[in-house]
Write a protein that holds these residues in place. Sequence first.
Motif, PDB file in Angstrom:
ATOM      1  N   ASP A 117       0.823  -1.203   0.000  1.00  0.00           N
ATOM      2  CA  ASP A 117       0.000   0.000   0.000  1.00  0.00           C
ATOM      3  C   ASP A 117       0.858   1.255   0.000  1.00  0.00           C
ATOM      4  N   THR A 118       2.037   1.167   0.636  1.00  0.00           N
ATOM      5  CA  THR A 118       2.861   2.366   0.839  1.00  0.00           C
ATOM      6  C   THR A 118       4.077   2.426  -0.071  1.00  0.00           C
ATOM      7  N   GLN A 119       4.513   1.288  -0.630  1.00  0.00           N
ATOM      8  CA  GLN A 119       5.731   1.272  -1.449  1.00  0.00           C
ATOM      9  C   GLN A 119       5.383   1.008  -2.906  1.00  0.00           C
ATOM     10  N   PRO A 120       5.905   1.802  -3.829  1.00  0.00           N
ATOM     11  CA  PRO A 120       5.624   1.575  -5.247  1.00  0.00           C
ATOM     12  C   PRO A 120       6.088   0.188  -5.698  1.00  0.00           C
ATOM     13  N   ILE A 121       5.286  -0.463  -6.527  1.00  0.00           N
ATOM     14  CA  ILE A 121       5.605  -1.807  -7.006  1.00  0.00           C
ATOM     15  C   ILE A 121       6.934  -1.818  -7.767  1.00  0.00           C
ATOM     16  N   GLY A 122       7.186  -0.721  -8.520  1.00  0.00           N
ATOM     17  CA  GLY A 122       8.419  -0.645  -9.296  1.00  0.00           C
ATOM     18  C   GLY A 122       9.663  -0.730  -8.431  1.00  0.00           C
ATOM     19  N   GLN A 123       9.594  -0.199  -7.198  1.00  0.00           N
ATOM     20  CA  GLN A 123      10.735  -0.264  -6.286  1.00  0.00           C
ATOM     21  C   GLN A 123      11.042  -1.708  -5.903  1.00  0.00           C
ATOM     22  N   ILE A 124       9.989  -2.484  -5.646  1.00  0.00           N
ATOM     23  CA  ILE A 124      10.173  -3.888  -5.270  1.00  0.00           C
ATOM     24  C   ILE A 124      10.673  -4.689  -6.458  1.00  0.00           C
ATOM     25  N   ILE A 125      10.108  -4.445  -7.650  1.00  0.00           N
ATOM     26  CA  ILE A 125      10.551  -5.146  -8.860  1.00  0.00           C
ATOM     27  C   ILE A 125      12.017  -4.859  -9.130  1.00  0.00           C
ATOM     28  N   SER A 126      12.434  -3.614  -8.921  1.00  0.00           N
ATOM     29  CA  SER A 126      13.829  -3.229  -9.140  1.00  0.00           C
ATOM     30  C   SER A 126      14.770  -4.005  -8.224  1.00  0.00           C
ATOM     31  N   LYS A 127      14.349  -4.251  -6.986  1.00  0.00           N
ATOM     32  CA  LYS A 127      15.182  -5.015  -6.051  1.00  0.00           C
ATOM     33  C   LYS A 127      15.323  -6.459  -6.503  1.00  0.00           C
ATOM     34  N   ILE A 128      14.233  -7.029  -7.011  1.00  0.00           N
ATOM     35  CA  ILE A 128      14.262  -8.438  -7.416  1.00  0.00           C
ATOM     36  C   ILE A 128      15.039  -8.642  -8.711  1.00  0.00           C
ATOM     37  N   THR A 129      14.987  -7.666  -9.620  1.00  0.00           N
ATOM     38  CA  THR A 129      15.618  -7.827 -10.937  1.00  0.00           C
ATOM     39  C   THR A 129      16.950  -7.095 -11.026  1.00  0.00           C
ATOM     40  N   ASN A 130      16.922  -5.758 -11.050  1.00  0.00           N
ATOM     41  CA  ASN A 130      18.145  -4.973 -11.264  1.00  0.00           C
ATOM     42  C   ASN A 130      19.182  -5.169 -10.163  1.00  0.00           C
ATOM     43  N   ASP A 131      18.732  -5.132  -8.903  1.00  0.00           N
ATOM     44  CA  ASP A 131      19.692  -5.232  -7.797  1.00  0.00           C
ATOM     45  C   ASP A 131      20.346  -6.605  -7.722  1.00  0.00           C
ATOM     46  N   THR A 132      19.571  -7.663  -7.948  1.00  0.00           N
ATOM     47  CA  THR A 132      20.175  -8.999  -7.931  1.00  0.00           C
ATOM     48  C   THR A 132      21.126  -9.192  -9.117  1.00  0.00           C
ATOM     49  N   GLU A 133      20.840  -8.522 -10.243  1.00  0.00           N
ATOM     50  CA  GLU A 133      21.736  -8.604 -11.405  1.00  0.00           C
ATOM     51  C   GLU A 133      23.068  -7.927 -11.095  1.00  0.00           C
ATOM     52  N   LEU A 134      23.032  -6.851 -10.332  1.00  0.00           N
ATOM     53  CA  LEU A 134      24.273  -6.187  -9.924  1.00  0.00           C
ATOM     54  C   LEU A 134      25.098  -7.080  -9.002  1.00  0.00           C
ATOM     55  N   ILE A 135      24.421  -7.822  -8.134  1.00  0.00           N
ATOM     56  CA  ILE A 135      25.137  -8.722  -7.232  1.00  0.00           C
ATOM     57  C   ILE A 135      25.721  -9.895  -8.025  1.00  0.00           C
ATOM     58  N   LYS A 136      25.058 -10.291  -9.088  1.00  0.00           N
ATOM     59  CA  LYS A 136      25.626 -11.300  -9.995  1.00  0.00           C
ATOM     60  C   LYS A 136      26.972 -10.812 -10.537  1.00  0.00           C
ATOM     61  N   GLU A 137      27.036  -9.524 -10.886  1.00  0.00           N
ATOM     62  CA  GLU A 137      28.291  -8.959 -11.373  1.00  0.00           C
ATOM     63  C   GLU A 137      29.348  -8.954 -10.272  1.00  0.00           C
ATOM     64  N   LEU A 138      28.924  -8.831  -9.018  1.00  0.00           N
ATOM     65  CA  LEU A 138      29.885  -8.897  -7.907  1.00  0.00           C
ATOM     66  C   LEU A 138      30.607 -10.236  -7.919  1.00  0.00           C
TER      67      LEU A 138
END
Length: 578
Positions: A117-138
């Motif tokens: 209700d309080t957090q935009p869905i795009g923020q959560i999607i970004s954590k699951i997709t973009n952020d995990t992809e960055l950790i893959k690069e780590l």
Amino acid sequence: MVNLISFWSVLKRLLLYGMIWKNFFIIALFLLLFASITEVIGPILISYFINNIIFQHSESLKKVLFFILIFIILQIISAYLYYLQSVVFNKTALKIVQKLRCDVMNAALFQPISVFDTQPIGQIISKITNDTELIKELYDTVIATTMRSVVLIAITIIAMFSLEWHMAIISIIIFPLVILIMITYQHYSTPILRKVRYYVANLNNKFNEYINGMNVIQQFNQEKKFKLLIKKVSNLHYLERMKILKLDGFLLRPLLSLISSCILCSLILLISIIPNEIFEVGTLYAFMSYLGRLSEPLITISSQQSILQQAIVAGERIFELIDSPKEKFGEKKFLIKKGEIKIRNLNFRYESNKMHVLKNINLYVPGKNFIAFVGHTGSGKSTLANLLMGYYPIKKGEVFIDGNNINSLSYETIKKGILMVQQDPIILADTFLENITLGKNISENKLWKILDIVHLSPLINSFPKGIHSSLGEQGNNLSVGQKQLIALARVLVRKPKILILDEATANIDSKTEKSIQKALFSIKRKTTLIVIAHRLSTIVNADYIIVLENGKIIEEGSHQDLLKKKGKYWKMKKFQSL
């Protein structure tokens, strides 16, 4: 200091994900070690060749061919070992990131509804997709490159000291300077990269919001306005990325290349000062080669700082989601049998709202009854239904299901016994069968009986593959009414003891609605029905009707009783009859 502690805390936690596959890392490390040794031996062989064969004028074709053969074999072995190490390491890195991505998704699945209700869905999607992809690069870039560089540097230094210790001491001056550059880079880059990740998530959220609302944007001729909004957010992201690029361009490769050049000049100066007989030409060649091999890994390690910092910031965002409180349920497990509901002195407000949405609600719903909630928009009907679903914790007042406080009930008890059909149901990009059963085993004969009840059989039979036909994304090839029929079929498959319909028949034609009402009335013998309705024609047969206004119960009774009172309900009915 706080940032440094946070940095190492997140990095340590990310690295702990790799402990499950530590044996593969050990294998990769040994492959890397042997590959580096065979690579470093090359300059030593050439140094020996120059000092003992060329300058001793003892070169023969056999000796030359022998050295060439050995040198080529060593390079081939080195390349093959590096290849094996890369395969083992990257395969392991993919497994680690896959587990991390599953953990992030699991955390998202069990978040309280209030988070969405309080957090935009795009923020959560970004954590699951973009952020995990960055950790893959780590893992597959930063750690792999750093391990290779560290091993190569260590073996190179050993080889340098074994050849000539004066030159070796001058060469290792580069290390404290590199460490200083890395600390400086981390200090300045971390806050910038946090902003970069925020803007990426914000962009994802905007794209998700605009694409879902494309029909509204085009209908009201707002394309230019939303184009400018996206451009503004994108420009903010661009400006922060440029700051990082400028920082990289100054602190990393150019500065390290300058330091390497200064050290090389120092070696040349040393050679010119110290008597020539101390140094052999072959040794000088080997050192020139090793200095290049030494500076390049250091530059590579430093250039990975940007990716490392981005991965740490991504890790912070991911662990924030993983560590956030999960949806809380009680531990009491039992099967809801009666479907009896009691509500005592219930008051509720959302965290983002200071005003109470529900005020002093007292209500008794006998099991296997047909109850309706009516009222104008904002009266609290859907909120009350959401509380019965266990979506929000009840802090003021009590709700009992079959005599048990709803706060004490387990996840399994609530999810098996209470289901809801919402006004805007979610349709998966899958088959009719999967959308209706949602993984529950049920025979096709029983399923077709349910489809007949909700009048879905003609629609499904019109598709080429029938019940196995695939639906488009979000069921775009279905009408809103057809989606609601699918959602209704879902709950009939599960046979809940309490069934809540939140305007579930709002977009269905009157003929289908009457048929569904008959079907719902027939299952009332086994299920408590709670219907939220704006169209009062759908609830005239309800056992009990609750009229809500501004979060309070202002009227209650049967359809006929409420009409006789000529109160709020009577006015609503009269208005709809016009």
